[in-house]
Design a protein around this motif. Structure first.
Motif, short mmCIF file in Angstrom:
data_model
loop_
_atom_site.label_atom_id
_atom_site.label_comp_id
_atom_site.label_asym_id
_atom_site.label_seq_id
_atom_site.Cartn_x
_atom_site.Cartn_y
_atom_site.Cartn_z
N ALA A 61 0.79 -1.13 -0.05
CA ALA A 61 0.03 -0.17 -0.02
C ALA A 61 0.90 1.31 -0.02
CB ALA A 61 -0.94 0.00 1.29
N VAL A 64 2.40 1.81 -3.47
CA VAL A 64 1.30 2.32 -4.35
C VAL A 64 1.07 3.74 -4.17
CG1 VAL A 64 -1.27 2.30 -4.80
CG2 VAL A 64 -0.09 0.16 -4.64
N MET A 174 -2.29 -2.65 -10.40
CA MET A 174 -3.43 -1.83 -10.13
C MET A 174 -3.00 -0.80 -8.69
SD MET A 174 -6.50 -0.97 -10.22
CE MET A 174 -7.18 -2.09 -11.26
N LEU A 175 -3.55 0.57 -9.02
CA LEU A 175 -3.09 1.29 -8.01
C LEU A 175 -4.42 1.93 -7.32
CD1 LEU A 175 -0.42 3.43 -10.23
CD2 LEU A 175 -0.06 1.49 -8.57
N SER A 176 -5.57 1.45 -7.49
CA SER A 176 -6.77 1.57 -6.72
C SER A 176 -7.13 0.45 -6.37
CB SER A 176 -7.78 2.26 -7.99
OG SER A 176 -7.39 3.44 -8.57
N ASP A 177 -7.86 0.65 -4.93
CA ASP A 177 -9.01 -0.22 -4.30
C ASP A 177 -10.06 -0.43 -5.32
OD1 ASP A 177 -10.90 -1.09 -2.24
OD2 ASP A 177 -9.19 -1.12 -1.16
N SER A 178 -10.41 -1.75 -5.09
CA SER A 178 -11.38 -2.21 -5.96
C SER A 178 -12.76 -1.57 -5.59
CB SER A 178 -11.57 -3.66 -6.05
OG SER A 178 -11.82 -4.20 -4.59
N ASP A 180 -13.26 1.52 -5.03
CA ASP A 180 -13.23 2.99 -5.29
C ASP A 180 -13.79 3.06 -6.88
OD1 ASP A 180 -11.81 3.67 -3.05
OD2 ASP A 180 -9.84 3.59 -3.77
N GLU A 201 -6.71 -6.75 -7.46
CA GLU A 201 -6.72 -5.91 -6.45
C GLU A 201 -5.53 -4.88 -6.37
OE1 GLU A 201 -9.36 -5.60 -4.58
OE2 GLU A 201 -10.39 -7.44 -5.62
N LYS A 202 -5.74 -3.88 -5.46
CA LYS A 202 -4.93 -3.06 -5.49
C LYS A 202 -3.42 -3.61 -4.82
CE LYS A 202 -4.01 1.40 -2.32
NZ LYS A 202 -4.58 2.17 -1.42
N ARG A 224 -10.04 4.85 -11.55
CA ARG A 224 -9.34 3.72 -11.97
C ARG A 224 -8.00 3.99 -12.10
NH1 ARG A 224 -7.77 -0.09 -15.70
NH2 ARG A 224 -8.12 -2.33 -15.35
#
Length: 270
Positions: A61, A64, A174-178, A180, A201-202, A224
């Protein structure tokens, strides 16, 4: 009023003409490069048989968040491209799918050399275990581009047979939480004609042979962000776009990137 309209139309016509010439030059460069650089790539049917490999939690995290901050810091210096919800070229920072080229002027490599090396190591390890694509290369395999993608509602990559022509291996992180965003599924068109979706997933990395067909479903809500790295058998590019020239110099700068987006905007007035 008529005079102002005539001036606007003339400017738009000139802009569109210049844009066409620039794009045609890029096309000729890609044809010339492909003639000798893609002869041993796993094209078409062979690439479609390969598997997408998911590496859960490749980035923490904190890592990211560091990439988000790096993009924010570097953005004024980066080349960019944008697409509208209709997948037409967008004016500067007006697309529902915006791409910033972190590799512009070698900024990513200098700012995060350890992460650059981790990405290269990941590609080599996954390739050696699953595909052996990079082993076919006759020259060093290096980053073609490092891209930070921002997708907002309406953004998509809707073409089921899209692929990253000229590259060997692509890594999406992936740099975003799902939670979001909604929609925006990464999908691949499989040899049996089915569409396959992937858990993403992030912090996760999806690694795949670049010539494998892939697409992204429309985003319906939220934002995203994804880091995309393409590796190819060519020089490590520092130009401000996704270059088509495997060898030689490329003078496409961040300023040229902005100019092209302005031309696209003017040309759309025709």
């Amino acid at each position: 009023m008529r005079r102002a309209l005539a001036v606007k139309v003339t400017a738009a016509t000139a802009a569109a003409s210049l844009l066409v010439h620039q794009q045609y030059g890029d096309y000729l460069a890609s044809v010339e490069a492909s003639a000798h650089a893609e002869t041993h790539l796993p094209l078409s049917a062979d690439a479609q048989k390969t598997e997408v490999v998911r590496v859960p939690s490749f980035l923490s995290a904190a890592e990211v968040e560091d990439l988000h901050e790096l993009h924010k810091e570097l953005q004024p210096l980066l080349g960019s491209a944008g697409r509208t919800s209709g997948n037409q070229a967008a004016a500067y920072r007006q697309g529902t799918w915006e791409t910033s080229y972190l590799s512009t002027d070698g900024l990513f490599a200098r700012a995060r050399p350890a992460l650059r090396q981790r990405l290269l190591d990941l590609a080599r390890e996954v390739d050696a275990e699953h595909w052996n694509v990079m082993s076919r290369a006759t020259r060093p395999v290096l980053p073609r581009c490092v891209e930070y993608h921002t997708v907002e509602p309406g953004g998509s990559l809707p073409y089921p047979t899209h692929y990253d022509a000229g590259s060997l291996v692509t890594i999406d992180i992936m740099l975003s939480d799902s939670s979001d965003f909604r929609g925006g599924e990464f999908r691949t068109l499989e040899p049996d004609g089915s569409m396959r979706s992937y858990a993403f997933e992030k912090g996760d990395a999806l690694c795949f042979v670049s010539h494998k067909f892939h697409c992204v479903s429309p985003l319906t809500a939220g934002r995203r962000n994804v880091l995309v790295v393409e590796l190819w058998e060519g020089v490590e590019r520092q130009c401000a776009h996704r270059c088509e020239r495997h060898t030689g110099e490329c003078e496409h700068s961040a300023r040229a990137s902005l100019f092209r987006r302005v031309l696209n905007d003017l040309g759309s007035d025709l």
